[in-house]
Write a protein that holds these residues in place. Structure first.
Motif, short mmCIF file in Angstrom:
data_model
loop_
_atom_site.label_atom_id
_atom_site.label_comp_id
_atom_site.label_asym_id
_atom_site.label_seq_id
_atom_site.Cartn_x
_atom_site.Cartn_y
_atom_site.Cartn_z
N TYR A 165 -18.23 -98.88 -49.16
CA TYR A 165 -18.45 -97.80 -50.33
C TYR A 165 -19.11 -97.86 -51.86
CZ TYR A 165 -13.22 -97.52 -50.16
OH TYR A 165 -11.96 -97.34 -49.80
N ASP A 166 -20.54 -98.42 -50.79
CA ASP A 166 -21.71 -98.36 -51.18
C ASP A 166 -22.58 -97.29 -52.13
OD1 ASP A 166 -21.27 -101.41 -51.35
OD2 ASP A 166 -22.95 -101.25 -49.07
N GLY A 167 -21.89 -96.25 -51.04
CA GLY A 167 -22.44 -94.79 -51.15
C GLY A 167 -21.69 -94.35 -53.36
N LEU A 168 -20.86 -94.52 -52.80
CA LEU A 168 -20.18 -94.41 -54.04
C LEU A 168 -20.08 -94.43 -55.65
CD1 LEU A 168 -17.05 -92.95 -55.33
CD2 LEU A 168 -15.81 -95.16 -55.17
N LYS A 169 -19.99 -96.11 -54.87
CA LYS A 169 -20.98 -96.88 -55.85
C LYS A 169 -22.10 -96.35 -56.77
CE LYS A 169 -21.80 -101.81 -57.22
NZ LYS A 169 -21.49 -103.72 -56.80
N TYR A 179 -20.56 -95.03 -64.97
CA TYR A 179 -19.60 -96.38 -64.42
C TYR A 179 -20.60 -97.53 -63.81
CZ TYR A 179 -16.99 -91.80 -65.43
OH TYR A 179 -16.49 -90.20 -66.45
N GLU A 180 -19.35 -98.30 -63.64
CA GLU A 180 -19.43 -99.30 -63.54
C GLU A 180 -18.59 -99.62 -62.20
OE1 GLU A 180 -19.82 -104.29 -64.72
OE2 GLU A 180 -20.31 -102.41 -65.53
N MET A 181 -19.15 -100.09 -60.76
CA MET A 181 -17.88 -100.17 -59.89
C MET A 181 -17.58 -101.43 -59.67
SD MET A 181 -16.77 -98.49 -56.25
CE MET A 181 -17.74 -99.44 -55.37
N HIS A 182 -16.32 -102.49 -59.29
CA HIS A 182 -16.54 -103.79 -58.60
C HIS A 182 -16.05 -103.51 -57.37
CE1 HIS A 182 -17.01 -105.48 -62.39
NE2 HIS A 182 -18.90 -104.69 -62.19
N ALA A 183 -16.54 -103.90 -56.16
CA ALA A 183 -15.48 -103.95 -54.78
C ALA A 183 -15.18 -105.43 -54.19
CB ALA A 183 -16.23 -103.13 -54.18
N THR A 184 -14.27 -105.81 -53.79
CA THR A 184 -13.60 -106.83 -53.49
C THR A 184 -13.31 -106.81 -51.46
OG1 THR A 184 -13.20 -109.02 -53.75
CG2 THR A 184 -12.13 -107.27 -54.71
N VAL A 198 -12.36 -101.35 -56.88
CA VAL A 198 -11.86 -100.60 -54.94
C VAL A 198 -11.77 -102.02 -54.43
CG1 VAL A 198 -12.69 -100.20 -53.49
CG2 VAL A 198 -13.84 -99.20 -55.96
N VAL A 199 -10.62 -102.37 -53.99
CA VAL A 199 -10.25 -103.69 -52.92
C VAL A 199 -10.02 -103.28 -51.62
CG1 VAL A 199 -8.48 -105.39 -52.68
CG2 VAL A 199 -9.28 -104.41 -55.38
N ASP A 200 -10.39 -103.34 -50.67
CA ASP A 200 -10.59 -103.03 -49.56
C ASP A 200 -10.91 -104.10 -48.39
OD1 ASP A 200 -10.70 -101.57 -46.74
OD2 ASP A 200 -10.05 -99.62 -47.90
N HIS A 201 -10.68 -104.12 -46.94
CA HIS A 201 -10.28 -104.66 -46.70
C HIS A 201 -12.31 -104.37 -45.55
CE1 HIS A 201 -8.51 -101.92 -43.65
NE2 HIS A 201 -9.67 -102.07 -42.76
N GLU A 202 -12.79 -103.80 -45.80
CA GLU A 202 -13.90 -103.59 -45.39
C GLU A 202 -14.69 -103.43 -46.12
OE1 GLU A 202 -14.06 -100.68 -42.69
OE2 GLU A 202 -12.45 -100.00 -41.98
N GLN A 203 -15.83 -104.38 -45.93
CA GLN A 203 -17.23 -105.05 -46.82
C GLN A 203 -18.34 -102.92 -46.88
OE1 GLN A 203 -18.28 -108.41 -46.62
NE2 GLN A 203 -20.12 -108.60 -48.84
#
Length: 70
Positions: free
Chosen positions: A16-20, A28-33, A8-13
């Motif tokens: 997506y914690d709930g989704l993770k 599933y493993e989710m990486h966000a940046t 997941v790539v989004d300007h708001e850090q």
């Protein structure tokens, strides 16, 4: 056991914690940046089955050259 990796790539850090957490419960493993530079680094280091990219971060699609589906 990890079934798939999601990027997941989004300007708001932290948005997506709930989704993770929900994805992790299902294996599933989710990486966000928050930057395309970090996204490309992650994409070079991992195989992702799905990527969600905020197009607001890539005006004129600049930076998407390194991303492709296999």
């Amino acid at each position: 056991m990890v079934h798939a990796k999601v990027l997941v790539v989004d300007h708001e850090q932290g948005v997506y914690d709930g989704l993770k957490l929900g994805l992790a419960k299902r294996g599933y493993e989710m990486h966000a940046t928050t930057t395309m530079a970090n996204a490309l680094t992650l994409a070079g280091a991992h195989v992702y089955q799905a990527a969600f990219v905020s197009l607001a971060l890539v005006p004129d699609r600049a930076g998407l050259d390194g991303l492709h589906a296999e």
